[in-house]
Enzyme design. Structure first.
Site, PDB file in Angstrom:
ATOM      1  CD  GLN A   1      16.782  49.602  58.402  1.00  0.00           C
ATOM      2  OE1 GLN A   1      17.153  50.217  59.400  1.00  0.00           O
ATOM      3  NE2 GLN A   1      15.567  49.089  58.279  1.00  0.00           N
TER       4      GLN A   1
ATOM      5  N   GLY B   1      11.479  41.690  65.847  1.00  0.00           N
ATOM      6  CA  GLY B   1      12.497  42.518  66.467  1.00  0.00           C
ATOM      7  C   GLY B   1      12.793  42.068  67.880  1.00  0.00           C
ATOM      8  NE  ARG B   2       8.882  44.730  71.444  1.00  0.00           N
ATOM      9  CZ  ARG B   2       7.781  44.536  72.158  1.00  0.00           C
ATOM     10  NH1 ARG B   2       7.818  44.626  73.475  1.00  0.00           N
ATOM     11  NH2 ARG B   2       6.630  44.259  71.566  1.00  0.00           N
TER      12      ARG B   2
ATOM     13  CE1 TYR C   1      15.481  57.676  62.501  1.00  0.00           C
ATOM     14  CE2 TYR C   1      14.444  55.607  61.868  1.00  0.00           C
ATOM     15  CZ  TYR C   1      14.987  56.429  62.839  1.00  0.00           C
ATOM     16  OH  TYR C   1      15.035  56.014  64.146  1.00  0.00           O
TER      17      TYR C   1
ATOM     18  NE  ARG D   1      11.720  47.434  58.850  1.00  0.00           N
ATOM     19  CZ  ARG D   1      11.844  47.580  60.168  1.00  0.00           C
ATOM     20  NH1 ARG D   1      12.394  48.677  60.662  1.00  0.00           N
ATOM     21  NH2 ARG D   1      11.433  46.649  60.989  1.00  0.00           N
TER      22      ARG D   1
END
Length: 379
Positions: free
Chosen positions: A104, A322-323, A183, A230
């Site tokens: 990424q 993710g987690r 971002y 994304r």
């Protein structure tokens, strides 16, 4: 624990461009803060990612395309030869373990601090982050970012393209352009952070322009089949206020639809949302969906498998976690046989330190042995 395999499309082999994926499970990019201060990946990162190589695809954590794009301390980068060499050790380890990786690319924009990068953050407009930011000295008030000039916008587009070439040199199969989570690219998309009156602001067409130019430049640099994007429609993290979510994303997707990209990755995808349904209908390529699992809450007992199945039924091609991958190096096997998951440990361990909370999560055999071994009796 049951050892009966579960019939599910999650475990079907599939393809992503020229890549053969053994299953439809994607390890989502997650900030872990284990790089050196200069952004070079450390050897422990090769161990971490190789442990999770059974994922159909790993999307490695965000790496900055230039120095001013750094967000937090100990974040990876991909804009010099040392970064390339450090990442190559990671991709070699994952490849040896049978895995596949994208990287990424993320520019923090206003999510940065001079104590982290040595530079004043830049952004579409001088609108500061409305919260503190973590630095080597602890949390500090955010600073007012400097509004990017047209020349700086153009040079940043070129930096993304250069970072993509570096990623391929480092052994990645492709890159994901991060236009989500508040971002820089997301800041250009959102009305709350983009107050520009030139060609990169104002209308929806103006606000999507920077993201489209970045993606096009990256695709030109390494080939569109190596490029994913994304997005996070409606997400308000890092103080983002899009203002016209229902207009931004159809326009952005229409602008990217014919580029031949590898995939579109939707954060916190909800199959019941009309916008997700519209995205799936409009985007004819591969769609990666990241399910809502209750951030800040314990993982669901099934590790998110039910939500993943709902998204596949709604048209998603791949599912990113993710987690669940963070805490379970062997997540694919645990989900396949219905084994219990390791819980995610203290959240602070996600972002700081070494092996603890990083490479020391047990796999099934080790976890079963630990459960069967009696505790030693104290003397």
């Amino acid at each position: 624990m049951t050892n009966t395999p579960v019939d599910s499309r999650l475990f079907e082999p599939t393809r992503l461009g020229t890549l053969h994926l053994p299953n439809r499970l994607v390890m989502a990019p997650m900030t872990r803060n284990r790089a050196r201060a200069d952004g070079v990946p450390q050897p422990i990162m090769a161990t971490y990612y190789a442990q999770r190589a059974s994922a159909g695809l790993i999307i490695a954590e965000a790496s900055t395309p230039n120095a001013v794009g750094q967000t937090y301390p100990n974040i990876t980068a991909i804009h010099n030869e040392a970064h390339v060499a450090g990442w190559r050790r990671v991709t070699d380890a994952v490849r040896a373990a049978g895995g596949r990786m994208f990287l990424q690319l993320q520019h923090g924009g206003r999510v940065g601090h001079p104590d982290n990068s040595g530079l004043t953050p830049v952004a579409p407009s001088p609108v500061p982050l409305p919260e503190t930011i973590f630095t080597p000295g602890g949390h500090q008030p955010s600073v007012v970012p400097r509004e990017m000039t047209i020349d700086e916008i153009h040079s940043t587009v070129a930096d993304f393209a250069g970072a993509a070439r570096n990623a391929v040199d480092a052994g990645f199969a492709g890159v994901e352009v991060h236009a989500a989570n508040g971002y820089l690219l997301h800041q250009f998309l959102a009305q709350g952070t983009n107050h520009r009156t030139d060609a990169y602001g104002g209308s929806v067409a103006g606000r999507i322009r920077f993201t489209v130019e970045v993606v096009q430049a990256v695709a030109d640099a390494i080939g569109p089949e190596r490029v994913g994007v994304r997005i996070a429609p409606g997400l308000t993290v890092n103080g983002i206020d899009e203002g016209d979510t229902e207009d931004i994303y159809p326009a952005l997707i229409a602008a990217l639809a014919d580029a031949g990209l590898a995939y579109l990755h939707v954060v916190f995808a909800d199959p019941d949302q009309p916008l997700f349904q519209e995205i799936r209908k409009t985007w004819q390529g591969t769609l990666i969906a990241n399910p809502v699992l209750g951030w800040g809450k314990p993982l669901p007992a099934d590790g998110g498998k039910h939500q993943a199945e709902r998204l596949l039924a709604a048209g998603a091609d791949l599912i990113s976690f993710g987690r669940p991958f963070l805490a379970n190096p062997d997540l694919v096997e645990r989900l396949r046989i219905g084994a219990p998951l390791n819980p995610v440990r203290d959240q602070g361990l996600m972002y700081t330190g070494g092996e603890t909370g990083y490479t020391d999560y047990p796999v099934l055999a080790a976890a079963e042995h630990r459960a069967e071994t009696p505790e030693p009796v104290g003397t």
